[in-house]
Design an enzyme around this catalytic site. Structure first.
Site, PDB file in Angstrom:
ATOM      1  N   CYS A 140      -3.844  -5.316  -1.808  1.00 58.20           N
ATOM      2  CA  CYS A 140      -2.696  -4.263  -2.126  1.00 58.20           C
ATOM      3  C   CYS A 140      -3.032  -4.230  -3.628  1.00 58.20           C
ATOM      4  O   CYS A 140      -2.884  -5.237  -4.339  1.00 58.20           O
ATOM      5  CB  CYS A 140      -1.653  -4.319  -1.291  1.00 58.20           C
ATOM      6  SG  CYS A 140      -0.298  -5.614  -2.580  1.00 58.20           S
ATOM      7  N   GLU A 141      -2.487  -3.061  -4.122  1.00 61.57           N
ATOM      8  CA  GLU A 141      -2.918  -2.803  -5.602  1.00 61.57           C
ATOM      9  C   GLU A 141      -1.587  -3.072  -6.266  1.00 61.57           C
ATOM     10  O   GLU A 141      -1.517  -3.368  -7.346  1.00 61.57           O
ATOM     11  CB  GLU A 141      -3.231  -1.443  -5.883  1.00 61.57           C
ATOM     12  CG  GLU A 141      -2.130  -0.273  -5.541  1.00 61.57           C
ATOM     13  CD  GLU A 141      -2.723   1.077  -5.745  1.00 61.57           C
ATOM     14  OE1 GLU A 141      -3.757   1.394  -5.952  1.00 61.57           O
ATOM     15  OE2 GLU A 141      -1.751   1.890  -5.935  1.00 61.57           O
ATOM     16  N   HIS A 142      -0.381  -3.373  -5.510  1.00 58.59           N
ATOM     17  CA  HIS A 142       0.907  -3.640  -6.177  1.00 58.59           C
ATOM     18  C   HIS A 142       0.996  -5.373  -6.355  1.00 58.59           C
ATOM     19  O   HIS A 142       1.453  -5.682  -7.576  1.00 58.59           O
ATOM     20  CB  HIS A 142       2.135  -3.331  -5.194  1.00 58.59           C
ATOM     21  CG  HIS A 142       2.412  -1.753  -5.351  1.00 58.59           C
ATOM     22  ND1 HIS A 142       2.982  -1.012  -4.047  1.00 58.59           N
ATOM     23  CD2 HIS A 142       2.046  -0.982  -5.905  1.00 58.59           C
ATOM     24  CE1 HIS A 142       3.112  -0.081  -4.517  1.00 58.59           C
ATOM     25  NE2 HIS A 142       2.529   0.379  -5.439  1.00 58.59           N
ATOM     26  N   HIS A 143       0.164  -5.951  -5.639  1.00 54.54           N
ATOM     27  CA  HIS A 143       0.538  -7.459  -5.798  1.00 54.54           C
ATOM     28  C   HIS A 143      -0.914  -8.298  -5.768  1.00 54.54           C
ATOM     29  O   HIS A 143      -1.136  -9.597  -6.101  1.00 54.54           O
ATOM     30  CB  HIS A 143       1.112  -8.023  -4.725  1.00 54.54           C
ATOM     31  CG  HIS A 143       2.595  -7.480  -4.565  1.00 54.54           C
ATOM     32  ND1 HIS A 143       2.855  -6.425  -3.659  1.00 54.54           N
ATOM     33  CD2 HIS A 143       3.645  -7.996  -5.015  1.00 54.54           C
ATOM     34  CE1 HIS A 143       3.965  -6.207  -3.849  1.00 54.54           C
ATOM     35  NE2 HIS A 143       4.782  -6.976  -4.605  1.00 54.54           N
ATOM     36  N   HIS A 160       0.583  -7.454   5.516  1.00 61.40           N
ATOM     37  CA  HIS A 160       0.459  -7.407   3.988  1.00 61.40           C
ATOM     38  C   HIS A 160       1.003  -8.662   3.787  1.00 61.40           C
ATOM     39  O   HIS A 160       2.148  -9.162   3.892  1.00 61.40           O
ATOM     40  CB  HIS A 160       1.163  -6.469   3.705  1.00 61.40           C
ATOM     41  CG  HIS A 160       0.861  -4.989   3.716  1.00 61.40           C
ATOM     42  ND1 HIS A 160       0.935  -3.993   3.018  1.00 61.40           N
ATOM     43  CD2 HIS A 160       0.251  -4.435   4.725  1.00 61.40           C
ATOM     44  CE1 HIS A 160       0.206  -2.680   3.403  1.00 61.40           C
ATOM     45  NE2 HIS A 160       0.060  -3.028   4.554  1.00 61.40           N
ATOM     46  N   CYS A 178       1.719  -9.827   0.701  1.00 62.62           N
ATOM     47  CA  CYS A 178       2.895  -9.485  -0.054  1.00 62.62           C
ATOM     48  C   CYS A 178       4.271  -9.419   0.504  1.00 62.62           C
ATOM     49  O   CYS A 178       5.371  -9.449   0.166  1.00 62.62           O
ATOM     50  CB  CYS A 178       2.605  -8.414  -1.096  1.00 62.62           C
ATOM     51  SG  CYS A 178       2.203  -6.807  -0.139  1.00 62.62           S
ATOM     52  N   GLN A 237      -2.595   0.862   1.717  1.00 63.03           N
ATOM     53  CA  GLN A 237      -3.133   0.950   3.073  1.00 63.03           C
ATOM     54  C   GLN A 237      -3.425   2.414   3.379  1.00 63.03           C
ATOM     55  O   GLN A 237      -4.324   3.045   3.992  1.00 63.03           O
ATOM     56  CB  GLN A 237      -2.276   0.213   4.199  1.00 63.03           C
ATOM     57  CG  GLN A 237      -2.607   0.439   5.512  1.00 63.03           C
ATOM     58  CD  GLN A 237      -1.840  -0.272   6.693  1.00 63.03           C
ATOM     59  OE1 GLN A 237      -1.368  -1.191   6.335  1.00 63.03           O
ATOM     60  NE2 GLN A 237      -1.686   0.379   7.671  1.00 63.03           N
TER      61      GLN A 237
HETATM   62 ZN   LIG Z   1       1.489  -5.659  -1.985  1.00 63.64          ZN
END
Ligand SMILES: [Zn+2]
Length: 185
Positions: free
Chosen positions: A80-83, A150, A152, A122
């Site tokens: 995931c690009e956030h974490h 996920h 995260c 996703q």
């Molecule tokens: Zn994430």
């Protein structure tokens, strides 16, 4: 291209920032190993959707068949690009109605594999696979469903392990045709 030397340096910096000793035995090769792993798991970042479509454009003509093709539960993983956290237990289901061009099933799996090897969310994986399927097959009637855990979510924060996220990219006749919608589950 992915700059593995720079990744090595930054991973070493992260180890220092964590308060660890990057020169101790267990860690001394870690920056190199992480860089090598990133090169592999982010391979798809080297290519645009269009380039991936060209890579796997080995479809063969099959004018006779317009039967829906459904490929279920293609195993994938992504980050995931956030974490930059792993998305695991990921499965993609890809379906399309051929318009005279049928794509080999192994090619569909390889498109999914390459798209998943990027930093992203996703829902973007489903959109990108659908875009590439349309470019390769010429069919607008495409649906891509993805489920994943996920890390995260499962390993930090609200810690809801076992929770799966489902996304569906539904296009063309799959939006309207009840005979096709039976496959959307
Ligand atoms: Zn994430």
């Amino acid at each position: 291209m992915i700059d593995t030397k720079a990744i090595e340096e930054h991973i070493r910096g992260i180890l220092v920032a964590l308060g660890d000793d990057p020169d101790r035995e267990g860690l001394v090769e870690t920056p190199k190993r992480v860089a090598k792993m990133y090169e592999e798991v982010f391979e798809g970042m080297n290519y645009t959707n269009h380039e991936i479509a060209e890579m796997f454009d080995k479809s063969f003509e099959d004018g006779a068949s317009d039967a829906v093709v459904v490929m279920r539960d293609i195993d994938l993983f992504s980050y995931c690009e956030h974490h930059m956290a792993l998305m695991y237990d990921m499965k993609a289901t890809v379906m399309y109605v051929p318009k005279g061009k049928v794509l080999g099933l192994s090619k569909i799996a390889r498109i999914c594999d390459m798209v998943s090897k990027r930093l992203q969310l996703q829902e973007k994986i489903g959109r990108d696979i659908a875009d590439i399927m349309t470019e390769v097959t010429g069919s607008e009637d495409v649906a891509v469903m993805i489920e994943a855990c996920h890390s995260c979510v499962s390993a930090r924060g609200i810690k809801k392990s076992g929770t799966k996220t489902y996304t569906a990219e539904v296009r063309g006749a799959f939006r309207t045709d009840p005979m096709l919608q039976i496959y959307l589950r």
